[in-house]
Design a protein around this motif. Structure first.
Motif, PDB file in Angstrom:
ATOM      1  N   VAL A 106       0.779  -1.080   0.115  1.00  0.00           N
ATOM      2  CA  VAL A 106      -0.061  -0.092  -0.044  1.00  0.00           C
ATOM      3  C   VAL A 106       0.902   1.186  -0.236  1.00  0.00           C
ATOM      4  O   VAL A 106       2.121   1.205   0.021  1.00  0.00           O
ATOM      5  CB  VAL A 106      -0.844  -0.002   1.062  1.00  0.00           C
ATOM      6  CG1 VAL A 106      -1.894  -1.240   1.208  1.00  0.00           C
ATOM      7  CG2 VAL A 106      -0.232  -0.038   2.713  1.00  0.00           C
ATOM      8  N   GLU A 107       0.395   2.516   0.164  1.00  0.00           N
ATOM      9  CA  GLU A 107       1.239   3.597   0.040  1.00  0.00           C
ATOM     10  C   GLU A 107       0.632   4.533   1.196  1.00  0.00           C
ATOM     11  O   GLU A 107      -0.687   4.472   1.700  1.00  0.00           O
ATOM     12  CB  GLU A 107       1.100   4.250  -0.990  1.00  0.00           C
ATOM     13  CG  GLU A 107      -0.065   4.906  -1.545  1.00  0.00           C
ATOM     14  CD  GLU A 107       0.265   5.679  -2.807  1.00  0.00           C
ATOM     15  OE1 GLU A 107       1.378   5.638  -3.363  1.00  0.00           O
ATOM     16  OE2 GLU A 107      -0.875   6.259  -3.482  1.00  0.00           O
ATOM     17  N   VAL A 108       1.471   5.603   1.475  1.00  0.00           N
ATOM     18  CA  VAL A 108       0.941   6.460   2.759  1.00  0.00           C
ATOM     19  C   VAL A 108       0.043   7.488   1.888  1.00  0.00           C
ATOM     20  O   VAL A 108       0.662   8.169   1.014  1.00  0.00           O
ATOM     21  CB  VAL A 108       2.165   7.350   3.257  1.00  0.00           C
ATOM     22  CG1 VAL A 108       1.726   8.583   4.067  1.00  0.00           C
ATOM     23  CG2 VAL A 108       2.789   6.136   4.226  1.00  0.00           C
ATOM     24  N   VAL A 109      -1.093   7.841   2.600  1.00  0.00           N
ATOM     25  CA  VAL A 109      -1.938   8.628   2.049  1.00  0.00           C
ATOM     26  C   VAL A 109      -1.707  10.063   2.509  1.00  0.00           C
ATOM     27  O   VAL A 109      -1.787  11.156   1.893  1.00  0.00           O
ATOM     28  CB  VAL A 109      -3.415   8.374   2.004  1.00  0.00           C
ATOM     29  CG1 VAL A 109      -4.295   9.377   1.274  1.00  0.00           C
ATOM     30  CG2 VAL A 109      -3.551   6.993   1.225  1.00  0.00           C
ATOM     31  N   ALA A 110      -1.731  10.140   3.862  1.00  0.00           N
ATOM     32  CA  ALA A 110      -1.924  11.338   4.432  1.00  0.00           C
ATOM     33  C   ALA A 110      -1.141  11.195   5.799  1.00  0.00           C
ATOM     34  O   ALA A 110      -1.184   9.766   6.645  1.00  0.00           O
ATOM     35  CB  ALA A 110      -3.035  12.246   4.607  1.00  0.00           C
ATOM     36  N   VAL A 111      -0.862  12.223   6.451  1.00  0.00           N
ATOM     37  CA  VAL A 111      -0.229  12.173   7.935  1.00  0.00           C
ATOM     38  C   VAL A 111      -1.101  12.917   8.793  1.00  0.00           C
ATOM     39  O   VAL A 111      -1.372  14.228   8.541  1.00  0.00           O
ATOM     40  CB  VAL A 111       1.192  12.857   8.335  1.00  0.00           C
ATOM     41  CG1 VAL A 111       1.405  12.737   9.884  1.00  0.00           C
ATOM     42  CG2 VAL A 111       2.003  11.590   7.499  1.00  0.00           C
ATOM     43  N   LEU A 116      -3.208   5.116   5.415  1.00  0.00           N
ATOM     44  CA  LEU A 116      -2.673   4.178   4.343  1.00  0.00           C
ATOM     45  C   LEU A 116      -3.766   4.194   3.042  1.00  0.00           C
ATOM     46  O   LEU A 116      -5.013   4.265   3.262  1.00  0.00           O
ATOM     47  CB  LEU A 116      -2.428   2.890   4.968  1.00  0.00           C
ATOM     48  CG  LEU A 116      -1.288   2.775   5.810  1.00  0.00           C
ATOM     49  CD1 LEU A 116      -0.904   1.330   6.292  1.00  0.00           C
ATOM     50  CD2 LEU A 116      -0.015   3.507   5.493  1.00  0.00           C
ATOM     51  N   SER A 117      -3.297   3.693   2.145  1.00  0.00           N
ATOM     52  CA  SER A 117      -4.260   3.492   0.728  1.00  0.00           C
ATOM     53  C   SER A 117      -5.267   2.354   0.689  1.00  0.00           C
ATOM     54  O   SER A 117      -6.342   2.649   0.123  1.00  0.00           O
ATOM     55  CB  SER A 117      -3.603   3.434  -0.476  1.00  0.00           C
ATOM     56  OG  SER A 117      -2.650   2.309  -0.519  1.00  0.00           O
ATOM     57  N   GLY A 154      -4.129   1.976   8.948  1.00  0.00           N
ATOM     58  CA  GLY A 154      -3.046   3.138   9.235  1.00  0.00           C
ATOM     59  C   GLY A 154      -2.099   2.405  10.274  1.00  0.00           C
ATOM     60  O   GLY A 154      -2.152   1.416  10.784  1.00  0.00           O
ATOM     61  N   ILE A 155      -1.177   3.264  10.489  1.00  0.00           N
ATOM     62  CA  ILE A 155       0.010   3.413  11.465  1.00  0.00           C
ATOM     63  C   ILE A 155      -0.204   4.392  12.367  1.00  0.00           C
ATOM     64  O   ILE A 155      -0.469   5.635  11.956  1.00  0.00           O
ATOM     65  CB  ILE A 155       1.367   3.466  10.568  1.00  0.00           C
ATOM     66  CG1 ILE A 155       1.623   2.458   9.425  1.00  0.00           C
ATOM     67  CG2 ILE A 155       2.668   3.385  11.766  1.00  0.00           C
ATOM     68  CD1 ILE A 155       2.751   2.825   8.577  1.00  0.00           C
ATOM     69  N   HIS A 156      -0.383   4.203  13.546  1.00  0.00           N
ATOM     70  CA  HIS A 156      -0.890   5.112  14.656  1.00  0.00           C
ATOM     71  C   HIS A 156      -0.092   4.963  15.889  1.00  0.00           C
ATOM     72  O   HIS A 156       0.649   4.012  16.351  1.00  0.00           O
ATOM     73  CB  HIS A 156      -2.220   5.113  14.792  1.00  0.00           C
ATOM     74  CG  HIS A 156      -2.795   3.890  15.277  1.00  0.00           C
ATOM     75  ND1 HIS A 156      -2.927   3.742  16.601  1.00  0.00           N
ATOM     76  CD2 HIS A 156      -3.496   2.620  14.564  1.00  0.00           C
ATOM     77  CE1 HIS A 156      -3.306   2.634  16.749  1.00  0.00           C
ATOM     78  NE2 HIS A 156      -3.645   2.021  15.757  1.00  0.00           N
TER      79      HIS A 156
END
Length: 431
Positions: A336-341, A381-382, A387-389
């Motif tokens: 996947v990819e990072v979408v936003a922080v 995440l996409s 997500g990572i949190h």
């Protein structure tokens, strides 16, 4: 939509509840710890104290303290028992773009507490488990006493690992699994032999960082002011009434700021007045984020570890322990990819798609804050709902499974947030 959670409609097993629930307090430190003992700790003195075989450099028999990868035992000391271990956000680099954070995050760090509090039998078994764990810390097995107190040398080692960007998680002076994994990651990053031991060669490499592992800090009026929330409720309806789900007290805030166990902070400052501005205290001197732009992240589900890389580099620029999925709610596979922080994310409770907590039958929004269900950073995440949190319970990272997402300590996810770029950083989940 706000950051939220999803849980299976089936009842959580008690074993899962016990694994996720935090201990009532942080590790109990038996005695004050002298700052100089940390600053002056060396590998030789640690060997002598643990092996009783004298100084190998002065003709004594050399004693290498090997770590058993299964039990985590050191030759003359065993490790501690595990610790019951905004709706729309601007997309970085894209001024005109916004992203909606998912309402259906699969990570549910706090629902077990709600089920325990609603189940007298579960609560009784949890109390019994906590009492048993406390007794095991004091017990002796095979004549070797378990590590019952923080070790000044291990505190120094953990600080040096943290500054080398191989996070041991919470700095507590205990030889736990997160510290062993950080040592292994450090070996790989430095090209050292992949041995399961803390030996002199590894120590010599770490000790090239000669800056003090401790520092003095003076409490400010802002530190004292807070606001703090000493009686944070478990009930979401009560939490929803708050302006923020902040720290319980100044010591919890300071411990997190300096990557420490709260009990260690108090053991280093047994006579400190934490309610008075101008009070000088001793804290450890941890690291920040590396000067790097991370292009790919590997989430190792088997090891419970996140590794962040720059370009095609073979070794990571940053490593941190992580809680990653469970058998019932596994993390995704693939890329996947990072979408936003998202910093200071709110949290949406929706009993129609989530679990029902107590008598709360209406959808509600919980305010942001470090003690909120997803901590103070959400890296979107996409893949929808993942997500990572962060987490309100740093002592549980890699001690219990998450519900699909990747959970780091608040400070580690804060460091990672400085390294990733939306639409550029790729994330791969590996088994």
């Amino acid at each position: 939509m706000m950051v939220g959670t999803v849980i299976s409609k089936t009842t959580l097993k008690l074993a899962t509840i016990l694994a996720i629930m935090p201990l009532a307090a942080s590790f109990a430190y038996g005695a004050p710890i002298e700052p100089d003992a940390i600053a002056n700790a060396t590998f030789d003195s640690w060997q002598k104290s643990k092996s009783g075989k004298g100084d190998s450099k002065n003709g004594g028999e050399e004693a290498v303290l090997e770590i058993d990868q299964q039990s985590g035992e050191v030759e003359a000391a065993k490790p501690e028992a595990p610790k019951p271990d905004a709706a729309k956000v601007a997309v970085p680099g894209q001024p005109d773009a916004v992203v909606e954070t998912p309402e259906q995050s699969t990570d549910v760090p706090d629902e077990a507490a709600a089920q325990v509090s609603a189940n007298p039998e579960a609560e009784k078994e949890l109390k019994a488990a906590e009492e048993k764990a406390a007794e095991e810390k004091k017990s002796e097995e095979g004549g070797d006493k378990k590590q019952a107190e923080a070790d000044p040398f291990l505190i120094r080692v953990q600080v040096l690992l943290d500054r080398a960007y191989t996070s041991p998680g919470e700095i507590d002076g205990m030889f736990g699994d997160n510290t062993r994994k950080a040592l292994a990651a450090y070996r790989a990053m430095k090209g050292l032999p992949a041995k399961g031991e803390l030996d002199e060669k590894l120590w010599d490499s770490l000790a090239q960082d000669t800056a003090s592992p401790i520092q003095s800090y003076e409490l400010t009026a802002e530190d004292i002011k807070g606001p703090y929330f000493p009686d944070l409720a478990e009930d979401y309806a009560e939490l929803a009434k708050l302006e923020q789900i902040g720290y319980r007290n100044v010591t919890e805030m300071l411990a997190e700021r300096f990557h420490m166990d709260e009990g260690l902070l108090k053991a280093l400052n047994p006579d400190a007045d934490f309610e008075k501005a101008g009070t000088k205290i001793t804290v450890v001197a941890p690291g920040g984020a590396p000067d790097a732009e991370v292009t790919r992240i590997l989430v190792d589900k088997k090891k419970g570890e996140l590794r962040a890389y720059v370009g095609d580099a073979k070794e990571p620029a940053f490593v941190a322990p992580a809680s990653i999925g469970s058998e019932d709610t596994p993390s995704p596979s693939g890329k996947v990819e990072v979408v936003a922080v998202v910093k200071d994310p709110t949290y949406t409770y929706n009993p129609e798609i989530n679990f029902q907590q107590g008598e709360n039958k209406e959808k509600m929004e919980l305010p942001a804050g470090p003690n909120g269900p997803v901590g103070n950073v959400w890296i979107d995440l996409s893949k929808p709902t993942y997500g990572i949190h962060g987490t309100p319970w740093p002592n549980l990272v890699n001690k219990s499974g998450s519900h699909g997402c990747v959970r780091l300590t608040n400070w580690d996810v804060g460091r990672l947030a400085e390294l990733v770029k939306a639409k550029k950083t790729k994330v791969e989940f590996v088994d």
